[in-house]
Write an enzyme that holds these catalytic residues in place. Structure first.
Site, PDB file in Angstrom:
ATOM      1  N   MET A  26      61.524  58.231  46.075  1.00  0.00           N
ATOM      2  CA  MET A  26      61.450  59.234  45.044  1.00  0.00           C
ATOM      3  C   MET A  26      60.312  59.574  44.691  1.00  0.00           C
ATOM      4  SD  MET A  26      65.044  58.665  42.996  1.00  0.00           S
ATOM      5  CE  MET A  26      64.428  57.408  41.937  1.00  0.00           C
ATOM      6  N   ASN A  28      56.151  59.571  43.458  1.00  0.00           N
ATOM      7  CA  ASN A  28      55.386  58.712  42.748  1.00  0.00           C
ATOM      8  C   ASN A  28      54.865  57.321  43.229  1.00  0.00           C
ATOM      9  OD1 ASN A  28      55.160  56.791  39.541  1.00  0.00           O
ATOM     10  ND2 ASN A  28      53.963  58.705  39.958  1.00  0.00           N
ATOM     11  N   HIS A  33      55.196  51.148  48.120  1.00  0.00           N
ATOM     12  CA  HIS A  33      55.882  52.199  48.992  1.00  0.00           C
ATOM     13  C   HIS A  33      55.166  52.090  50.380  1.00  0.00           C
ATOM     14  CE1 HIS A  33      57.214  54.123  45.287  1.00  0.00           C
ATOM     15  NE2 HIS A  33      58.445  54.164  46.046  1.00  0.00           N
ATOM     16  N   ASP A 152      64.483  46.170  44.705  1.00  0.00           N
ATOM     17  CA  ASP A 152      65.742  47.034  44.244  1.00  0.00           C
ATOM     18  C   ASP A 152      66.659  46.078  45.175  1.00  0.00           C
ATOM     19  OD1 ASP A 152      64.807  49.114  42.723  1.00  0.00           O
ATOM     20  OD2 ASP A 152      63.796  49.697  44.495  1.00  0.00           O
ATOM     21  N   ARG A 189      58.489  53.139  37.525  1.00  0.00           N
ATOM     22  CA  ARG A 189      58.680  53.327  36.172  1.00  0.00           C
ATOM     23  C   ARG A 189      57.697  52.489  35.493  1.00  0.00           C
ATOM     24  NH1 ARG A 189      64.220  53.705  38.001  1.00  0.00           N
ATOM     25  NH2 ARG A 189      65.109  55.842  37.214  1.00  0.00           N
TER      26      ARG A 189
HETATM   27  O1  PAF Z   1      64.638  53.374  45.833  1.00  0.00           O
HETATM   28  C1  PAF Z   1      64.752  54.678  45.505  1.00  0.00           C
HETATM   29  O2  PAF Z   1      63.769  54.867  45.632  1.00  0.00           O
HETATM   30  C2  PAF Z   1      65.793  55.333  45.693  1.00  0.00           C
HETATM   31  O3  PAF Z   1      66.958  54.901  45.092  1.00  0.00           O
HETATM   32  C3  PAF Z   1      66.227  56.115  47.107  1.00  0.00           C
HETATM   33  C4  PAF Z   1      66.551  54.997  48.245  1.00  0.00           C
HETATM   34  C5  PAF Z   1      64.961  56.510  47.674  1.00  0.00           C
HETATM   35  C6  PAF Z   1      67.489  56.874  47.127  1.00  0.00           C
HETATM   36  O4  PAF Z   1      67.285  57.953  46.207  1.00  0.00           O
END
Ligand code: PAF
Length: 286
Positions: A26, A28, A33, A152, A189
């Site tokens: 998403m 940011n 990442h 997550d 966040r």
């Molecule tokens: O983990 C995230 O950033 C989001 O939940 C994802 C997997 C990109 C789906 O919008």
């Protein structure tokens, strides 16, 4: 690196690619990442990253409007990291029947009942939104491999379950949580935290670690350990959603004979909701 906004243009660009790895995000972007990007690069010759703040996974009172959107900086990071394609669709591109008012008119994925537990208990509909957008993105990109973060954990679990149950021919690979030097899990966040809160935020993982240590030392009263952890965080000023000891394989409440465990927590510090987890193998005590 090519930045692509439409499904058709992405499909055309990817036609000639023999092996694609995909990292949905998403935006940011942070080191967590970029770690997923590195993993993707080990699995394929072409890496696609999507940046899409998915409205369907945000509840009415959540931070959709304020969610940090940093596209230029994100693309610079991805270019430096050697990513091949960045997919940045609009809401209309991903939800073609969206009338501009109610996204819930769209076709959605019904996730398994575990999606209403843990984070799903305080974020009803969240995992329906996640599963729906991930299924769309997987259908569009058609990768061989897709990479998700272990931070997550419940999301990863539900996506693995969706891929298995919908017979998608995609390997789901997970990346370890990347942490700040003090142990705080990297998260988009974290940017909401004040300087003081950022120092305090590490209490979440420390509390989870104490639960792990207690289990490894022979404590098996899981409900008591959970209650103690919740009380401890509450006393430190957190608003706790849950601290829960689960089977890492089923995500159901851990039973005494389960060995692969995960302790998960979600709590608010000020206005910021943070999640974290620690996966571990319970020692057999003689
Ligand atoms: O983990 C995230 O950033 C989001 O939940 C994802 C997997 C990109 C789906 O919008």
């Amino acid at each position: 690196m090519q930045i692509i906004h439409t499904v058709q243009a992405l499909r055309d660009a990817l036609k000639a690619q023999p092996k694609i790895a995909f990292v949905p995000t998403m935006g940011n972007l942070h080191a967590g990442h970029l770690h997923l990007v590195q993993i993707a690069q080990q699995h394929a010759t072409c890496v696609v990253v999507s940046i899409f703040v998915n409205p369907l996974q945000f509840g009415a009172n959540e931070d959709l409007a304020n969610y940090p959107r940093t596209l230029t900086a994100d693309c610079e990071k991805l270019e430096q990291a050697g990513v091949d394609f960045v997919f940045v669709p609009t809401v209309h591109e991903l939800y073609p029947d969206f009338d501009g008012v109610d996204l819930h008119q769209s076709m959605t994925v019904q996730p398994p009942s575990i999606a209403s537990d843990l984070c799903g208990a305080t974020r009803p509909g969240h995992f329906m939104g996640v599963a729906t957008v991930v299924l769309k993105l997987l259908n569009i990109v058609q990768p061989h491999v897709a990479v998700f973060g272990q931070k997550d954990y419940q999301q990863l679990f539900i996506i693995q379950s969706m891929v298995r149950q919908f017979n998608l021919s995609i390997d789901i690979v997970s990346g370890e949580t990347v942490r700040e030097s003090n142990g705080l899990a990297m998260s988009s966040r974290n940017g909401y935290l004040s300087f003081a809160e950022k120092a305090q935020a590490v209490e979440l993982v420390r509390t989870l670690q104490e639960v792990v240590t207690a289990i490894q030392a022979g404590s098996h009263d899981y409900p008591e350990l959970e209650t103690k952890a919740i009380q401890q965080l509450t006393a430190l000023g957190w608003q706790v959603d849950y601290v829960s000891i689960r089977s890492a394989k089923t995500l159901l409440p851990a039973q005494i004979n389960d060995k692969d465990l995960v302790v998960l927590g979600a709590a608010k510090l000020g206005k910021t909701r943070l999640i974290d987890n620690i996966q571990f193998c319970a020692k057999s005590l003689k």
